[in-house]
Scaffold this motif. Structure first.
Motif, PDB file in Angstrom:
ATOM      1  N   ILE A  29      90.688  36.584 -34.394  1.00 25.97           N
ATOM      2  CA  ILE A  29      91.203  35.596 -34.943  1.00 25.97           C
ATOM      3  C   ILE A  29      91.617  35.958 -36.364  1.00 25.97           C
ATOM      4  CG2 ILE A  29      91.606  33.052 -35.768  1.00 25.97           C
ATOM      5  CD1 ILE A  29      89.286  32.579 -33.802  1.00 25.97           C
ATOM      6  N   ILE A  30      92.732  35.522 -36.954  1.00 25.41           N
ATOM      7  CA  ILE A  30      93.261  35.924 -38.490  1.00 25.41           C
ATOM      8  C   ILE A  30      93.826  34.723 -39.150  1.00 25.41           C
ATOM      9  CG2 ILE A  30      94.827  37.359 -39.635  1.00 25.41           C
ATOM     10  CD1 ILE A  30      95.005  39.499 -37.878  1.00 25.41           C
ATOM     11  N   LYS A  31      93.292  34.557 -40.271  1.00 21.89           N
ATOM     12  CA  LYS A  31      93.634  33.239 -40.679  1.00 21.89           C
ATOM     13  C   LYS A  31      94.857  33.565 -41.853  1.00 21.89           C
ATOM     14  CE  LYS A  31      93.257  29.043 -42.628  1.00 21.89           C
ATOM     15  NZ  LYS A  31      91.968  28.617 -43.279  1.00 21.89           N
ATOM     16  N   ARG A  32      95.939  32.810 -41.898  1.00 26.47           N
ATOM     17  CA  ARG A  32      96.931  33.014 -42.930  1.00 26.47           C
ATOM     18  C   ARG A  32      97.131  31.866 -43.871  1.00 26.47           C
ATOM     19  NH1 ARG A  32     102.172  35.374 -39.714  1.00 26.47           N
ATOM     20  NH2 ARG A  32     102.903  35.782 -41.685  1.00 26.47           N
ATOM     21  N   THR A  33      97.321  31.951 -44.872  1.00 24.15           N
ATOM     22  CA  THR A  33      97.502  30.996 -45.785  1.00 24.15           C
ATOM     23  C   THR A  33      99.020  30.827 -46.205  1.00 24.15           C
ATOM     24  OG1 THR A  33      97.357  32.308 -47.858  1.00 24.15           O
ATOM     25  CG2 THR A  33      95.288  31.472 -47.038  1.00 24.15           C
ATOM     26  N   LYS A  47      89.696  35.723 -47.727  1.00 25.76           N
ATOM     27  CA  LYS A  47      90.599  36.436 -48.474  1.00 25.76           C
ATOM     28  C   LYS A  47      91.055  37.852 -47.908  1.00 25.76           C
ATOM     29  CE  LYS A  47      90.755  35.544 -52.641  1.00 25.76           C
ATOM     30  NZ  LYS A  47      91.670  34.728 -53.425  1.00 25.76           N
ATOM     31  N   GLY A  48      92.013  38.207 -48.135  1.00 24.31           N
ATOM     32  CA  GLY A  48      92.387  39.467 -47.673  1.00 24.31           C
ATOM     33  C   GLY A  48      92.971  39.778 -46.223  1.00 24.31           C
ATOM     34  N   LEU A  49      92.909  40.689 -45.460  1.00 22.29           N
ATOM     35  CA  LEU A  49      93.308  40.675 -44.334  1.00 22.29           C
ATOM     36  C   LEU A  49      91.799  40.938 -43.600  1.00 22.29           C
ATOM     37  CD1 LEU A  49      95.220  40.990 -41.682  1.00 22.29           C
ATOM     38  CD2 LEU A  49      95.301  43.560 -42.322  1.00 22.29           C
ATOM     39  N   VAL A  50      91.517  39.953 -42.796  1.00 20.82           N
ATOM     40  CA  VAL A  50      90.244  39.774 -42.212  1.00 20.82           C
ATOM     41  C   VAL A  50      90.541  39.410 -40.659  1.00 20.82           C
ATOM     42  CG1 VAL A  50      87.921  38.780 -42.140  1.00 20.82           C
ATOM     43  CG2 VAL A  50      89.130  39.195 -44.169  1.00 20.82           C
ATOM     44  N   VAL A  51      89.919  40.279 -39.582  1.00 17.80           N
ATOM     45  CA  VAL A  51      89.934  39.851 -38.216  1.00 17.80           C
ATOM     46  C   VAL A  51      88.753  39.528 -37.782  1.00 17.80           C
ATOM     47  CG1 VAL A  51      90.467  40.714 -35.828  1.00 17.80           C
ATOM     48  CG2 VAL A  51      91.788  41.741 -37.977  1.00 17.80           C
ATOM     49  N   GLY A  52      88.495  38.264 -37.576  1.00 16.01           N
ATOM     50  CA  GLY A  52      87.114  37.790 -37.130  1.00 16.01           C
ATOM     51  C   GLY A  52      87.001  37.284 -35.897  1.00 16.01           C
ATOM     52  N   GLU A  53      85.604  37.117 -35.339  1.00 18.85           N
ATOM     53  CA  GLU A  53      85.287  36.688 -34.044  1.00 18.85           C
ATOM     54  C   GLU A  53      85.617  37.576 -32.998  1.00 18.85           C
ATOM     55  OE1 GLU A  53      85.423  32.725 -33.578  1.00 18.85           O
ATOM     56  OE2 GLU A  53      84.325  32.257 -35.314  1.00 18.85           O
ATOM     57  N   VAL A  54      85.792  38.971 -33.089  1.00 18.76           N
ATOM     58  CA  VAL A  54      86.275  39.795 -32.166  1.00 18.76           C
ATOM     59  C   VAL A  54      85.507  39.870 -30.700  1.00 18.76           C
ATOM     60  CG1 VAL A  54      86.481  42.488 -31.690  1.00 18.76           C
ATOM     61  CG2 VAL A  54      87.071  41.545 -33.813  1.00 18.76           C
ATOM     62  N   ALA A  55      86.338  39.821 -29.771  1.00 21.97           N
ATOM     63  CA  ALA A  55      85.532  39.551 -28.498  1.00 21.97           C
ATOM     64  C   ALA A  55      86.194  40.475 -27.229  1.00 21.97           C
ATOM     65  CB  ALA A  55      85.917  38.146 -27.870  1.00 21.97           C
ATOM     66  N   ALA A  65      77.587  43.632 -28.957  1.00 25.84           N
ATOM     67  CA  ALA A  65      76.379  43.556 -28.043  1.00 25.84           C
ATOM     68  C   ALA A  65      76.431  43.240 -26.683  1.00 25.84           C
ATOM     69  CB  ALA A  65      75.215  42.476 -28.479  1.00 25.84           C
ATOM     70  N   THR A  66      77.694  43.097 -26.017  1.00 22.87           N
ATOM     71  CA  THR A  66      77.853  42.896 -24.703  1.00 22.87           C
ATOM     72  C   THR A  66      78.735  44.039 -24.372  1.00 22.87           C
ATOM     73  OG1 THR A  66      79.604  41.364 -24.979  1.00 22.87           O
ATOM     74  CG2 THR A  66      77.318  40.513 -24.907  1.00 22.87           C
ATOM     75  N   GLY A  67      78.955  45.092 -24.842  1.00 22.45           N
ATOM     76  CA  GLY A  67      79.566  46.180 -24.694  1.00 22.45           C
ATOM     77  C   GLY A  67      81.034  46.368 -24.871  1.00 22.45           C
ATOM     78  N   GLY A  68      81.512  45.345 -25.952  1.00 26.51           N
ATOM     79  CA  GLY A  68      82.734  45.206 -26.515  1.00 26.51           C
ATOM     80  C   GLY A  68      83.286  46.694 -27.165  1.00 26.51           C
ATOM     81  N   PRO A  69      84.471  46.772 -27.209  1.00 25.03           N
ATOM     82  CA  PRO A  69      84.840  48.202 -27.728  1.00 25.03           C
ATOM     83  C   PRO A  69      84.490  48.278 -29.397  1.00 25.03           C
ATOM     84  CG  PRO A  69      86.570  47.153 -26.518  1.00 25.03           C
ATOM     85  CD  PRO A  69      85.478  46.470 -26.544  1.00 25.03           C
ATOM     86  N   LEU A  70      84.242  47.228 -29.952  1.00 20.88           N
ATOM     87  CA  LEU A  70      83.856  47.171 -31.345  1.00 20.88           C
ATOM     88  C   LEU A  70      82.584  48.118 -31.762  1.00 20.88           C
ATOM     89  CD1 LEU A  70      84.868  46.003 -34.143  1.00 20.88           C
ATOM     90  CD2 LEU A  70      83.147  44.178 -33.903  1.00 20.88           C
TER      91      LEU A  70
END
Length: 566
Positions: A389-393, A476-484, A488-493
């Motif tokens: 998710i990315i938030k935009r103002t 603030k800024g370009l933030v990509v959150g809640e990557v799925a 811990a469960t083997g995600g590419p992150l």
């Protein structure tokens, strides 16, 4: 004739006799025994100003329920505050407490076989928890949003809790002093209630009304203001009618209702946390809806109609005075499913028929929006196959495309230390991994890292990617959150290493790790096996039981049928 209520036990039975003895000792009469029995769910705490007025609401609410012919019972639950409860375990208790509240309510209300609920919602996790409990128990329920706090003045300028949250990240860089921050903190909050911005609390309060689960015209409201007290009285009277009419939450929490809620959140640039909360409510209500899919589908259709701080220059009291949620829904009505049911009684379209927008500059019409770009963007790609998710103002001053080498941190503290040492460089993509639902557990709060970057003057020159969560109040800024899926469960992150190239494209809605498959496969083979959570503590239980974000991060939840079939 006695109404057929589940709380009316058969006279002469053991449970009838035990309860009669207990309640007679509390002053209840024989007449009370056959009336609708209503739980007042009070998620109250003396630890934070968010909840400090809730206890005072109980007595007037009880009076309203009694006058309508019901018998009220106060039920207390846990009450997490992001400002206070986040101190322990790096904020890991915050999200898991949402589900603890749901279980609290189930034990008290289902265990006692009460007939309905009025839930007093305040800080971020209480409103979604109350909606989840309503969906799970499927008893007549009204959620009362108990309002936002008054703000203050600092050296002649407006100041609120959001400013404290942000400015705390500026101390380490020397942009402000500890004494200045101390002075700000003494005057930022002028009374009880939730943060006075379009954070998770006000976003979820608005969502409650958009879903039809709060009384019409009751969000957002000033804590202890006239509108709040009117909503309290109306809820107390209406809940008894809902029990008599047998109107249940699953009749209201439909696919159309969730669509309306997502439309509303997009129009106010609401909190990114609403995605997982609304999905959790849908799971509990057994409604076959994909919330992230709705955000993706509606992103291009719903413009930004208001710019409440931190998304714009308006304050939440201006939004309330312009007509609040009813005015916003009125402006959005061509995009809404107007036949949706509400706890107020009339269908949504009927409720909006007489609504007027008091200030169309604060709450804009569809043909004259503040902005047309999507407020919340779901991105996918090789780094986030299941989404992020990315938030935009309104201003949307963060970069829309970013490509750079990764610098990886496995904790918020590690990242903060690197910023303080001056190690973070412009052009880097900063990865905070291992902070997801199971890895943290409970999703670590990463906003302090984002604010520290802003304080160091780096916010516009780096990108942040994390499987942790962000404050709904300030990004603030370009933030990509809640990557799925999470690391811990083997995600590419969890496979990212320092120097790997990462690309983010907001317009294309992509986030990609630019490393070849063979290299990633070799890294995956070297990963240690995950260590299962052990122990009886709440976070250990949560880590073992929590489901993925696609299921709302519920305990033992399940995907909607249409999603599971894909």
């Amino acid at each position: 004739m006695t109404r057929q209520l589940r709380s009316n036990f058969e006279p002469g039975t053991t449970r009838w006799a035990m309860r009669r003895a207990q309640w007679r000792a509390m002053g209840l009469t024989a007449e009370d025994e056959v009336k609708p029995k209503i739980a007042i769910v009070n998620s109250s705490s003396a630890l934070a100003s968010c909840f400090s007025h809730l206890d005072d609401i109980v007595a007037p609410l009880k009076a309203a329920i009694r006058s309508a012919g019901g018998v009220p019972f106060e039920v207390r639950t846990a009450a997490p505050s992001d400002a206070i409860t986040s101190a322990g375990r790096a904020g890991q208790y915050i999200l898991p407490t949402r589900d603890l509240i749901v279980h609290d309510i189930e034990v008290a209300v289902e265990g006692a076989q009460l007939d309905g609920m009025v839930c007093l919602a305040s800080c971020d996790k209480t409103a979604p928890a109350h909606l989840m409990a309503a969906g799970r128990l499927n008893l007549p329920t009204i959620v009362v949003a108990c309002g936002y706090q008054a703000t203050g003045r600092y050296r002649g300028e407006h100041i609120d809790f959001e400013d404290i949250f942000l400015r705390a990240g500026h101390v380490a860089s020397g942009r402000i002093t500890v004494d200045e921050l101390s002075e700000m903190s003494e005057c930022a909050i002028g009374g009880p209630g939730v943060c006075a911005g379009m954070g998770t609390a006000n976003s979820m309060h608005i969502a409650c009304e958009a879903l039809g689960m709060s009384m019409a015209g009751s969000t957002p409201v000033r804590a202890n203001g006239d509108r709040m007290w009117r909503a309290v009285r109306q809820a107390g009277e209406r809940i008894v009618e809902l029990v008599d009419e047998d109107v249940r939450p699953r009749e209201i929490l439909t696919a159309d209702a969730f669509r309306n809620a997502v439309t509303t959140i997009l129009a106010v640039s609401g909190s990114v946390n609403t995605l997982k909360h609304l999905q959790a409510v849908a799971v509990e209500a057994e409604c076959d809806v994909d919330i992230a899919g709705l955000f993706e589908e509606l992103a291009g259709e719903v413009p930004l109609l208001t710019g409440v701080k931190p998304n714009g220059d308006r304050h939440v009291d201006e939004f309330e005075d312009a007509g609040g949620t009813p005015a916003l829904l009125k402006q959005l009505s061509p995009l809404l499913r107007l036949d949706a049911a509400t706890v107020t009684g009339p269908r949504l379209g009927e409720l909006l028929a007489g609504v007027e927008v008091a200030d169309a500059d604060v709450i804009r019409p569809l043909e004259n929006p503040l902005a047309r770009h999507p407020a919340i963007v779901v991105v996918r790609g090789s780094l986030a196959p299941d989404g992020a998710i990315i938030k935009r103002t309104v201003a949307d001053d963060a970069p829309l495309r970013f490509r750079g080498p990764a610098r990886v941190f496995t904790s918020r503290e590690e990242g903060l230390a690197a910023i303080k040492r001056g190690e973070v460089q412009r052009g880097e993509v900063l990865v905070l991994s291992g902070l997801g639902l199971r890895g943290s557990p409970g999703m670590g709060l990463t906003s302090a890292f984002v604010f520290a970057l802003d304080g160091a003057g780096l916010g516009e020159h780096v990108a942040v990617i994390t499987d942790g969560q962000l404050s709904g109040l300030v990004n603030k800024g370009l933030v990509v959150g809640e990557v799925a899926p999470e690391a811990a469960t083997g995600g590419p992150l969890g496979l990212v290493e320092n120097g790997d190239l990462i690309s983010v494209d907001v317009r294309e809605r992509t986030v990609d790790l630019l490393v070849d498959d063979a290299t990633l496969a070799a890294r995956r083979d070297r990963l240690p096996a995950p260590v299962p959570a052990v122990g009886c503590g709440w976070l250990s239980v949560y880590a073992r039981e929590v489901g993925p974000l696609a299921e709302g991060a519920t305990l033992g939840g399940r995907l909607p049928r249409s999603v599971a079939a894909e």
